[in-house]
Design a protein around this motif. Sequence first.
Motif, mmCIF file in Angstrom:
data_model
loop_
_atom_site.group_PDB
_atom_site.id
_atom_site.type_symbol
_atom_site.label_atom_id
_atom_site.label_comp_id
_atom_site.label_asym_id
_atom_site.label_seq_id
_atom_site.Cartn_x
_atom_site.Cartn_y
_atom_site.Cartn_z
ATOM 1 N N LYS A 23 71.519 -29.818 67.490
ATOM 2 C CA LYS A 23 71.605 -29.631 66.046
ATOM 3 C C LYS A 23 70.337 -30.153 65.390
ATOM 4 C CE LYS A 23 74.975 -29.863 62.448
ATOM 5 N NZ LYS A 23 75.884 -28.785 62.454
ATOM 6 N N VAL A 24 69.904 -29.466 64.345
ATOM 7 C CA VAL A 24 68.746 -29.880 63.569
ATOM 8 C C VAL A 24 69.121 -31.106 62.754
ATOM 9 C CG1 VAL A 24 67.194 -29.187 61.690
ATOM 10 C CG2 VAL A 24 67.811 -27.542 63.469
ATOM 11 N N LYS A 25 68.213 -32.058 62.674
ATOM 12 C CA LYS A 25 68.457 -33.282 61.922
ATOM 13 C C LYS A 25 68.741 -32.952 60.459
ATOM 14 C CE LYS A 25 66.803 -37.931 62.296
ATOM 15 N NZ LYS A 25 65.739 -38.773 62.814
ATOM 16 N N TYR A 26 69.658 -33.658 59.869
ATOM 17 C CA TYR A 26 70.098 -33.491 58.480
ATOM 18 C C TYR A 26 70.742 -32.121 58.219
ATOM 19 C CZ TYR A 26 66.725 -37.322 58.138
ATOM 20 O OH TYR A 26 66.022 -38.468 58.355
ATOM 21 N N CYS A 27 71.039 -31.371 59.256
ATOM 22 C CA CYS A 27 71.720 -30.068 59.155
ATOM 23 C C CYS A 27 70.973 -29.057 58.278
ATOM 24 C CB CYS A 27 73.145 -30.237 58.651
ATOM 25 S SG CYS A 27 74.166 -31.252 59.735
ATOM 26 N N HIS A 28 69.657 -29.156 58.219
ATOM 27 C CA HIS A 28 68.885 -28.177 57.442
ATOM 28 C C HIS A 28 68.927 -26.816 58.136
ATOM 29 C CE1 HIS A 28 67.432 -31.018 54.550
ATOM 30 N NE2 HIS A 28 66.906 -31.794 55.485
ATOM 31 N N ASN A 29 69.056 -25.760 57.359
ATOM 32 C CA ASN A 29 69.162 -24.400 57.883
ATOM 33 C C ASN A 29 67.786 -23.801 58.170
ATOM 34 O OD1 ASN A 29 71.969 -24.510 57.695
ATOM 35 N ND2 ASN A 29 71.915 -23.848 55.570
ATOM 36 N N VAL A 30 67.030 -24.475 59.020
ATOM 37 C CA VAL A 30 65.647 -24.052 59.286
ATOM 38 C C VAL A 30 65.560 -22.771 60.107
ATOM 39 C CG1 VAL A 30 64.731 -26.393 59.069
ATOM 40 C CG2 VAL A 30 65.406 -25.538 61.320
ATOM 41 N N PHE A 31 66.638 -22.416 60.804
ATOM 42 C CA PHE A 31 66.585 -21.193 61.596
ATOM 43 C C PHE A 31 66.861 -19.947 60.750
ATOM 44 C CE2 PHE A 31 67.618 -24.361 65.028
ATOM 45 C CZ PHE A 31 66.309 -24.439 65.470
ATOM 46 N N ILE A 53 63.792 -26.270 84.517
ATOM 47 C CA ILE A 53 65.148 -26.045 83.992
ATOM 48 C C ILE A 53 65.326 -24.554 83.768
ATOM 49 C CG2 ILE A 53 66.698 -26.489 82.049
ATOM 50 C CD1 ILE A 53 64.948 -29.096 81.606
ATOM 51 N N GLU A 54 66.442 -24.019 84.219
ATOM 52 C CA GLU A 54 66.702 -22.588 84.026
ATOM 53 C C GLU A 54 67.599 -22.386 82.813
ATOM 54 O OE1 GLU A 54 68.485 -18.670 86.313
ATOM 55 O OE2 GLU A 54 68.199 -20.528 87.423
ATOM 56 N N ILE A 55 67.100 -21.604 81.854
ATOM 57 C CA ILE A 55 67.889 -21.227 80.687
ATOM 58 C C ILE A 55 68.229 -19.747 80.828
ATOM 59 C CG2 ILE A 55 67.918 -20.926 78.181
ATOM 60 C CD1 ILE A 55 65.955 -23.232 77.944
ATOM 61 N N ALA A 56 69.518 -19.435 80.829
ATOM 62 C CA ALA A 56 69.950 -18.039 80.956
ATOM 63 C C ALA A 56 69.947 -17.338 79.607
ATOM 64 C CB ALA A 56 71.333 -17.959 81.579
ATOM 65 N N SER A 57 70.320 -18.060 78.548
ATOM 66 C CA SER A 57 70.347 -17.444 77.225
ATOM 67 C C SER A 57 70.208 -18.513 76.147
ATOM 68 C CB SER A 57 71.635 -16.633 77.012
ATOM 69 O OG SER A 57 72.764 -17.445 77.195
ATOM 70 N N ILE A 58 69.700 -18.058 74.996
ATOM 71 C CA ILE A 58 69.515 -18.921 73.835
ATOM 72 C C ILE A 58 70.100 -18.202 72.633
ATOM 73 C CG2 ILE A 58 67.832 -20.056 72.325
ATOM 74 C CD1 ILE A 58 65.889 -20.122 74.671
ATOM 75 N N GLY A 59 70.870 -18.918 71.824
ATOM 76 C CA GLY A 59 71.436 -18.343 70.602
ATOM 77 C C GLY A 59 71.275 -19.315 69.450
ATOM 78 N N PHE A 60 70.926 -18.783 68.291
ATOM 79 C CA PHE A 60 70.682 -19.628 67.125
ATOM 80 C C PHE A 60 71.728 -19.408 66.049
ATOM 81 C CE2 PHE A 60 66.539 -19.380 69.072
ATOM 82 C CZ PHE A 60 66.013 -20.647 68.889
ATOM 83 N N ALA A 61 72.210 -20.489 65.471
ATOM 84 C CA ALA A 61 72.942 -20.454 64.211
ATOM 85 C C ALA A 61 71.952 -20.988 63.175
ATOM 86 C CB ALA A 61 74.192 -21.308 64.290
ATOM 87 N N ARG A 62 72.380 -21.183 61.963
ATOM 88 C CA ARG A 62 71.429 -21.561 60.906
ATOM 89 C C ARG A 62 70.792 -22.934 61.136
ATOM 90 N NH1 ARG A 62 73.767 -20.863 55.229
ATOM 91 N NH2 ARG A 62 71.575 -20.518 54.723
ATOM 92 N N ASN A 63 71.547 -23.880 61.728
ATOM 93 C CA ASN A 63 71.014 -25.236 61.874
ATOM 94 C C ASN A 63 71.235 -25.836 63.263
ATOM 95 O OD1 ASN A 63 73.709 -25.932 61.920
ATOM 96 N ND2 ASN A 63 73.733 -26.729 59.832
ATOM 97 N N HIS A 64 71.480 -25.002 64.238
ATOM 98 C CA HIS A 64 71.593 -25.486 65.605
ATOM 99 C C HIS A 64 71.312 -24.363 66.594
ATOM 100 C CE1 HIS A 64 75.697 -24.100 64.625
ATOM 101 N NE2 HIS A 64 75.821 -23.852 65.919
ATOM 102 N N GLN A 133 75.356 -16.234 68.537
ATOM 103 C CA GLN A 133 75.246 -17.231 67.474
ATOM 104 C C GLN A 133 74.630 -16.602 66.232
ATOM 105 O OE1 GLN A 133 76.653 -20.340 67.588
ATOM 106 N NE2 GLN A 133 77.476 -19.299 69.377
ATOM 107 N N GLY A 134 75.070 -17.058 65.083
ATOM 108 C CA GLY A 134 74.574 -16.522 63.827
ATOM 109 C C GLY A 134 75.516 -15.509 63.203
ATOM 110 N N LEU A 135 76.550 -15.077 63.945
ATOM 111 C CA LEU A 135 77.558 -14.179 63.368
ATOM 112 C C LEU A 135 78.410 -14.963 62.379
ATOM 113 C CD1 LEU A 135 78.864 -12.303 66.554
ATOM 114 C CD2 LEU A 135 77.361 -11.391 64.768
ATOM 115 N N PRO A 136 79.070 -14.285 61.450
ATOM 116 C CA PRO A 136 79.980 -14.996 60.542
ATOM 117 C C PRO A 136 81.048 -15.739 61.335
ATOM 118 C CG PRO A 136 79.637 -12.743 59.812
ATOM 119 C CD PRO A 136 78.977 -12.867 61.161
#
Length: 147
Positions: A23-31, A53-64, A133-136
């Motif tokens: 999570k982004v510090k202070y929950c700012h919607n930087v994404f 490190i193997e990352i299979a997928s990445i998903g963004f919400a507004r602040n994490h 991530q990012g869907l309603p």
Amino acid sequence: MSFPDYVSRSSTKGRLWTQVVYKVKYCHNVFDFEDIKSDCELLLTEAARKGGIEIASIGFARNHVHLDVDVGIKSIPEIAKALKGPTAKRLLKKHKWLKARYFWDSGFWNPGTFFEGVGRYSKEQLDRYVRSQGLPKAQLSLSSFIN
């Protein structure tokens, strides 16, 4: 993407995929800023490669961010250190306005980490959830990806 049944490392053999959330510090919607989101994804991928490190997928919400990660023989704190530190440093260096506007001379990421083993879910179900991530919120719950 196809995943091997087991990964071999030195004298260790096994698999351990987990969902990790930072999570982004202070929950700012930087994404909400596409350039921040795309730079963050690029930097996370690069840091993962450097850290083995193997990352299979990445998903963004507004602040994490959600990551589908192979823990391998590393611990969750080791993975967080390898991914969060370099990513924050380079993001804030590239986007100086971000630090001045949102982080007031502090770090980018909240110090906490959420993680959940694949366990109850198939790798494919977890991957679909992370990428969505990012869907309603009404459309987004891990249980809705089980079918």
